[in-house]
Design a protein around this motif. Structure first.
Motif, PDB file in Angstrom:
ATOM      1  N   ALA A  32       0.654  -1.481  -0.114  1.00  0.00           N
ATOM      2  CA  ALA A  32      -0.048  -0.052   0.137  1.00  0.00           C
ATOM      3  C   ALA A  32       0.803   1.185  -0.045  1.00  0.00           C
ATOM      4  CB  ALA A  32      -0.870   0.191   1.345  1.00  0.00           C
ATOM      5  N   ASP A  33       1.975   1.179   0.568  1.00  0.00           N
ATOM      6  CA  ASP A  33       2.954   2.259   0.527  1.00  0.00           C
ATOM      7  C   ASP A  33       3.772   2.674  -0.792  1.00  0.00           C
ATOM      8  OD1 ASP A  33       2.636   2.784   3.299  1.00  0.00           O
ATOM      9  OD2 ASP A  33       4.266   1.446   3.744  1.00  0.00           O
ATOM     10  N   THR A  34       3.964   1.551  -1.619  1.00  0.00           N
ATOM     11  CA  THR A  34       4.863   1.760  -2.596  1.00  0.00           C
ATOM     12  C   THR A  34       4.221   1.409  -3.947  1.00  0.00           C
ATOM     13  OG1 THR A  34       5.340  -0.782  -2.592  1.00  0.00           O
ATOM     14  CG2 THR A  34       6.924   0.601  -1.613  1.00  0.00           C
ATOM     15  N   TRP A  35       2.967   0.995  -4.013  1.00  0.00           N
ATOM     16  CA  TRP A  35       2.342   0.902  -5.302  1.00  0.00           C
ATOM     17  C   TRP A  35       1.955   2.245  -6.004  1.00  0.00           C
ATOM     18  CZ3 TRP A  35      -1.789   2.885  -7.316  1.00  0.00           C
ATOM     19  CH2 TRP A  35      -2.888   3.371  -6.344  1.00  0.00           C
ATOM     20  N   PRO A  36       1.612   3.393  -5.260  1.00  0.00           N
ATOM     21  CA  PRO A  36       1.459   4.431  -5.839  1.00  0.00           C
ATOM     22  C   PRO A  36       2.746   5.172  -6.673  1.00  0.00           C
ATOM     23  CG  PRO A  36       0.398   4.606  -3.819  1.00  0.00           C
ATOM     24  CD  PRO A  36       1.259   3.321  -3.843  1.00  0.00           C
ATOM     25  N   LEU A  37       3.928   4.887  -6.095  1.00  0.00           N
ATOM     26  CA  LEU A  37       5.065   5.381  -6.642  1.00  0.00           C
ATOM     27  C   LEU A  37       5.442   4.684  -7.867  1.00  0.00           C
ATOM     28  CD1 LEU A  37       6.926   5.957  -3.330  1.00  0.00           C
ATOM     29  CD2 LEU A  37       6.341   7.780  -4.809  1.00  0.00           C
ATOM     30  N   ILE A  38       5.179   3.500  -7.960  1.00  0.00           N
ATOM     31  CA  ILE A  38       5.545   2.489  -9.177  1.00  0.00           C
ATOM     32  C   ILE A  38       4.399   2.803 -10.171  1.00  0.00           C
ATOM     33  CG2 ILE A  38       5.454   0.138  -9.824  1.00  0.00           C
ATOM     34  CD1 ILE A  38       6.315  -0.726  -7.221  1.00  0.00           C
ATOM     35  N   ALA A  39       3.358   3.018  -9.836  1.00  0.00           N
ATOM     36  CA  ALA A  39       2.151   3.484 -10.864  1.00  0.00           C
ATOM     37  C   ALA A  39       2.441   4.662 -11.364  1.00  0.00           C
ATOM     38  CB  ALA A  39       0.834   3.245 -10.001  1.00  0.00           C
ATOM     39  N   ALA A  40       2.783   5.704 -10.516  1.00  0.00           N
ATOM     40  CA  ALA A  40       3.390   6.829 -11.091  1.00  0.00           C
ATOM     41  C   ALA A  40       4.302   6.716 -12.157  1.00  0.00           C
ATOM     42  CB  ALA A  40       3.620   8.026  -9.955  1.00  0.00           C
ATOM     43  N   SER A  41       5.277   6.259 -11.932  1.00  0.00           N
ATOM     44  CA  SER A  41       6.398   5.908 -12.720  1.00  0.00           C
ATOM     45  C   SER A  41       5.893   5.331 -14.235  1.00  0.00           C
ATOM     46  CB  SER A  41       7.329   5.022 -12.331  1.00  0.00           C
ATOM     47  OG  SER A  41       8.428   5.819 -11.563  1.00  0.00           O
ATOM     48  N   LEU A  42       5.153   4.236 -14.142  1.00  0.00           N
ATOM     49  CA  LEU A  42       4.660   3.614 -15.297  1.00  0.00           C
ATOM     50  C   LEU A  42       3.654   4.276 -15.927  1.00  0.00           C
ATOM     51  CD1 LEU A  42       4.462  -0.231 -13.568  1.00  0.00           C
ATOM     52  CD2 LEU A  42       6.223   0.852 -15.194  1.00  0.00           C
ATOM     53  N   ALA A  43       2.719   5.088 -15.629  1.00  0.00           N
ATOM     54  CA  ALA A  43       1.801   5.898 -16.173  1.00  0.00           C
ATOM     55  C   ALA A  43       2.257   7.317 -16.765  1.00  0.00           C
ATOM     56  CB  ALA A  43       0.679   6.121 -15.131  1.00  0.00           C
ATOM     57  N   TYR A  44       3.287   7.664 -16.469  1.00  0.00           N
ATOM     58  CA  TYR A  44       3.945   8.873 -16.817  1.00  0.00           C
ATOM     59  C   TYR A  44       3.975   8.635 -18.260  1.00  0.00           C
ATOM     60  CZ  TYR A  44       6.702  13.051 -17.291  1.00  0.00           C
ATOM     61  OH  TYR A  44       7.280  14.503 -17.803  1.00  0.00           O
ATOM     62  N   ALA A  45       3.543   9.957 -19.178  1.00  0.00           N
ATOM     63  CA  ALA A  45       3.298  10.041 -20.491  1.00  0.00           C
ATOM     64  C   ALA A  45       4.579  10.046 -21.158  1.00  0.00           C
ATOM     65  CB  ALA A  45       2.547  11.266 -20.929  1.00  0.00           C
ATOM     66  N   GLY A  46       5.497  10.598 -20.731  1.00  0.00           N
ATOM     67  CA  GLY A  46       6.821  10.862 -21.371  1.00  0.00           C
ATOM     68  C   GLY A  46       7.686   9.349 -20.876  1.00  0.00           C
ATOM     69  N   THR A  47       9.123   9.772 -20.629  1.00  0.00           N
ATOM     70  CA  THR A  47      10.159   8.839 -20.483  1.00  0.00           C
ATOM     71  C   THR A  47       9.741   8.364 -19.097  1.00  0.00           C
ATOM     72  OG1 THR A  47      11.643   9.631 -21.595  1.00  0.00           O
ATOM     73  CG2 THR A  47      12.436   7.996 -19.870  1.00  0.00           C
ATOM     74  N   ARG A  48       9.431   6.833 -19.005  1.00  0.00           N
ATOM     75  CA  ARG A  48       8.833   6.462 -17.802  1.00  0.00           C
ATOM     76  C   ARG A  48       9.965   6.585 -16.440  1.00  0.00           C
ATOM     77  NH1 ARG A  48       6.863   1.998 -21.224  1.00  0.00           N
ATOM     78  NH2 ARG A  48       4.591   2.782 -21.595  1.00  0.00           N
ATOM     79  N   GLY A  49       9.600   6.696 -15.306  1.00  0.00           N
ATOM     80  CA  GLY A  49      10.321   7.120 -14.086  1.00  0.00           C
ATOM     81  C   GLY A  49      10.771   5.696 -13.454  1.00  0.00           C
ATOM     82  N   PRO A  50      11.657   5.791 -12.711  1.00  0.00           N
ATOM     83  CA  PRO A  50      12.071   4.814 -11.816  1.00  0.00           C
ATOM     84  C   PRO A  50      11.085   3.991 -10.817  1.00  0.00           C
ATOM     85  CG  PRO A  50      12.755   6.758 -10.695  1.00  0.00           C
ATOM     86  CD  PRO A  50      12.067   7.284 -11.845  1.00  0.00           C
TER      87      PRO A  50
END
Length: 538
Positions: free
Chosen positions: A341-359
Motif C-alpha cells: 500500500a505504501d509503494t504501489w502509488p510510486l510505481i504506478a506514477a512511474s509507469l503511467a507517466y506519458a513521457g520517459t517512464r520513471g524509476p
C-alpha cells in the motif's frame, strides 16, 4: 589497454592481487629463527590473505555501487564482515548492473554459484585477518596455505569475466598442499584435545572452521561466537562452536571433549543511519518531502478504493528515489521494507507517466509482499487508462523477479536500457575531448568547469557533482541567453549512469530553465533504477 572497469575498481583489484602475492611470498620464505611464540609465525600471511579477499570483494561492490558503498553514512569504512555481507547480497541480487561479472562466461548461473561457494568462508577469514594483523596470531602453515589458495581461486574465478581478466592475470599460482584436508583436520582435532589453554583451543577450533569444505548452517548464532573467540577466547564459546560442528555433516571428523555448556548469544548491530546535508538547490526540506509522500499515499489508496486512479506527481517519485526512504526517515534503516500500500502509488506514477517512464524497481525491491503489490497494480491498471501500457511492459519482468528467474537481453526495452547504460559510459569518456573542441567558442567551459571535468575523467568527481554546480550557476559561460548552460546540462545528463549522480540529475529536473535537458535527465533516472534494482539479466 582500454578501460574495462572503473579506476577505483582496478585499484582495488590490483591491490588484492598484490596482497595475495605477498602472502604467498611470506609462506615461501625460509624461517630466519625459531619463534618463541609459534602462533606468530603465519600471522602476517593470514592477515594478507584476509586483506586480499576483502579488497577483491570491495572491487566488485565499487564497480556496481560506487566507492561510497564501502562506507557507512557516517563516512567510516565498513568492517570486513559488512563487506562480505554486502558482497554476497549483491551477488545474489544479480541486478542488471552486475553483467560485467559474467561477461563472456559460458554458464553465468554456475559462475555465480561458484563465487558464492568460494566466498562462503570469507567472513571467518576477515576475523582471522584481524587476529593476524592486530593480535599477531596465525593458524598453522597448512591452514594458512588452504586459506591463501582459496583466495587465489576466488580471484581467478572473478577473472573469468572478460571485463575483469586483464587486471587479475598476474595472480600467483596456488600452493601445493602438503597434506590432505582430512589429515589437516585430524591434526587440528589432536591439538585441540591436547590443548590446556583457551588461547590454544581457540587457534585450533578456528582453524578447523577455516578448512572444513562447507560451513555449518545457523550462521548468525555461531559466527558471533567465532568473532569473540578471535578476541577473548572463553570456554562457553569454544563449547558452543564444538557443538555446532558436531551437529553438522562433519561430526564424524570432530571427536573432542567439551568442558561446559554453550550459551546462545544475540548481538544487535549498531545504527549507522545519518542524514546527509540537504542540497542548496532543494527548496523543500526532507520533512516536506516525507509529509507530501504520506499525503500522496493516502490520496492514491483512498481514490483506488473509489475506483479512481490518482497517483503522485512524477517529481515526487524522483525525489524519493534520489534520497531514498531511510534518508527521508520514512523507514528506520536502509534494509527496512514497506507495505504494498505504501509503494504501489510510486510505481504506478512511474509507469503511467506519458513521457520517459520513471524509476520503479527501487520501490519494488523495497516492498515486503510482492503478491499484494501485484494485486494493487492490477486494481490500479483496471481503473487507470494511463497505466495499462506501462504495466503490460512491466509485468513480465516483475513476474520473472518474483519467480527468481532472469529476463533475456533480447527483450526490446531491456536491450535498449542496457545499450543506453553502456552509451552513457562512452559519452562520459568523450566529454573532456569535446570540451577542448569548444575552446575559444561560445560553448567554451570556464576554468573551474574544465578542472571539474578533468576530475570526472580521472574518476575523482562524479557527473552528479558537476550537475549540481551547473544547476546552482557556479559555472560561467560566454553567452547571455543560457544556451551553453543548457547544452552542457544535456550532455552531462546523457553521461550520468551512477547512483551518486542522482542528486545532480534531480537538480537539473528542478530547474525550469534547463528544460532542454529534462528528457536526458529522466532517461538517466530510468537507466540508474534498472541497472541497480531491476531483475537479473541472463
Amino acid at each position: 589497454m582500454p578501460m574495462y572497469l572503473k579506476r577505483d575498481t582496478i585499484r582495488l583489484l590490483e591491490a588484492s592481487v598484490e596482497s595475495i602475492s605477498l602472502a604467498v611470498a611470506a609462506l615461501g620464505l625460509p624461517r630466519r629463527y625459531e619463534s618463541r611464540e609459534p602462533a606468530s609465525e603465519n600471522s602476517i600471511a593470514i592477515g594478507l590473505a584476509g586483506v586480499s579477499a576483502e579488497l577483491a570483494m570491495s572491487a566488485i561492490i565499487v564497480q556496481a555501487k560506487g566507492e561510497q558503498a564501502l562506507r557507512f553514512p557516517s563516512n567510516f569504512y565498513k568492517t570486513g564482515s559488512h563487506i562480505v555481507d554486502d558482497f554476497r547480497l549483491l551477488i545474489t541480487s544479480q541486478i542488471p548492473k552486475m553483467v560485467f561479472l559474467t561477461q563472456n562466461v559460458r554458464n553465468p548461473a554456475d559462475h555465480i554459484s561458484k563465487i558464492l561457494e568460494l566466498s562462503s568462508k570469507f567472513k571467518l577469514l576477515t576475523k582471522s585477518r584481524a587476529g593476524g594483523l592486530h593480535a599477531g596470531k596465525g593458524p598453522s602453515r597448512d591452514v594458512c596455505i588452504a586459506c591463501v589458495n582459496n583466495v587465489i581461486d576466488f580471484i581467478n574465478l572473478l577473472g573469468q569475466s572478460s571485463r575483469i581478466k586483464p587486471y587479475t592475470e598476474s595472480v600467483p599460482r596456488t600452493i601445493d598442499m602438503p597434506k590432505s584436508y582430512d589429515l589437516i583436520i585430524d591434526d587440528l582435532v589432536r591439538k585441540l584435545n591436547q590443548s590446556s589453554s583457551n588461547e590454544d583451543k581457540a587457534i585450533a577450533i578456528s582453524s578447523i572452521y577455516l578448512v572444513i569444505p562447507e560451513l555449518p548452517e545457523e550462521e548468525p548464532e555461531w559466527i558471533q561466537a567465532f568473532e569473540r573467540l578471535m578476541v577473548i577466547p572463553k570456554e562457553t564459546d569454544i563449547s558452543f562452536l564444538l557443538d555446532t560442528l558436531q551437529a553438522s555433516r562433519y561430526a564424524s571428523l570432530i571427536k573432542v571433549a567439551k568442558s561446559s555448556d554453550a550459551i546462545p548469544v544475540v548481538v544487535q548491530k549498531g545504527n549507522y543511519a545519518a542524514l546527509p546535508i540537504e542540497p542548496q538547490y532543494l527548496k523543500k526540506s526532507f520533512s516536506d518531502i516525507r509529509d507530501r509522500w504520506y499525503a500522496d499515499r493516502g490520496t492514491a489508496n483512498g481514490r483506488l478504493d473509489q475506483k479512481q486512479f490518482d497517483p503522485p506527481p512524477i517529481e515526487s517519485v524522483y525525489e524519493i528515489f534520489t534520497f531514498q526512504f531511510h534518508v527521508l526517515r520514512i523507514t528506520d534503516s536502509e534494509e527496512a521494507q514497506l507495505t504494498a500500500a505504501d509503494t504501489w502509488p510510486l510505481i504506478a506514477a512511474s509507469l503511467a507517466y506519458a513521457g520517459t517512464r520513471g524509476p520503479c524497481w527501487y520501490f519494488v525491491r523495497k516492498t515486503s509482499d510482492w503478491g499484494q503489490l501485484e494485486a494493487y497494480m492490477n486494481r490500479a491498471s483496471m481503473v487507470g487508462r494511463k497505466l495499462k501500457k506501462g504495466f503490460e511492459e512491466f509485468k513480465p519482468s516483475f513476474e520473472a523477479l518474483k519467480a527468481g528467474k532472469p529476463i533475456t537481453k533480447t527483450e526490446k526495452y531491456v536491450s535498449e536500457l542496457l545499450e543506453q547504460y553502456e552509451q552513457s559510459s562512452v559519452n562520459r569518456g568523450k566529454l573532456l575531448e569535446l570540451s577542448k573542441k569548444h575552446t575559444g567558442k561560445d560553448k567554451e567551459l570556464c576554468q573551474e568547469a574544465c578542472t571539474d571535468l578533468l576530475r570526472v575523467s580521472n574518476e575523482e568527481m562524479s557527473i552528479g557533482q558537476m550537475l549540481i554546480k551547473l544547476a546552482e550557476n557556479q559555472y560561467t559561460f560566454k553567452d547571455k541567453d543560457g544556451s551553453s548552460r543548457k547544452y552542457w546540462a544535456r550532455l552531462l545528463c546523457e553521461s550520468a549512469s551512477e547512483l551518486e549522480d542522482t542528486l545532480g540529475i534531480l537538480a537539473i529536473i528542478k530547474d525550469p530553465e534547463l528544460a532542454v535537458a529534462h528528457t536526458a535527465a529522466r532517461k538517466a533516472f530510468r537507466i540508474i533504477d534498472f541497472v541497480n534494482y531491476g531483475p537479473k539479466v541472463e
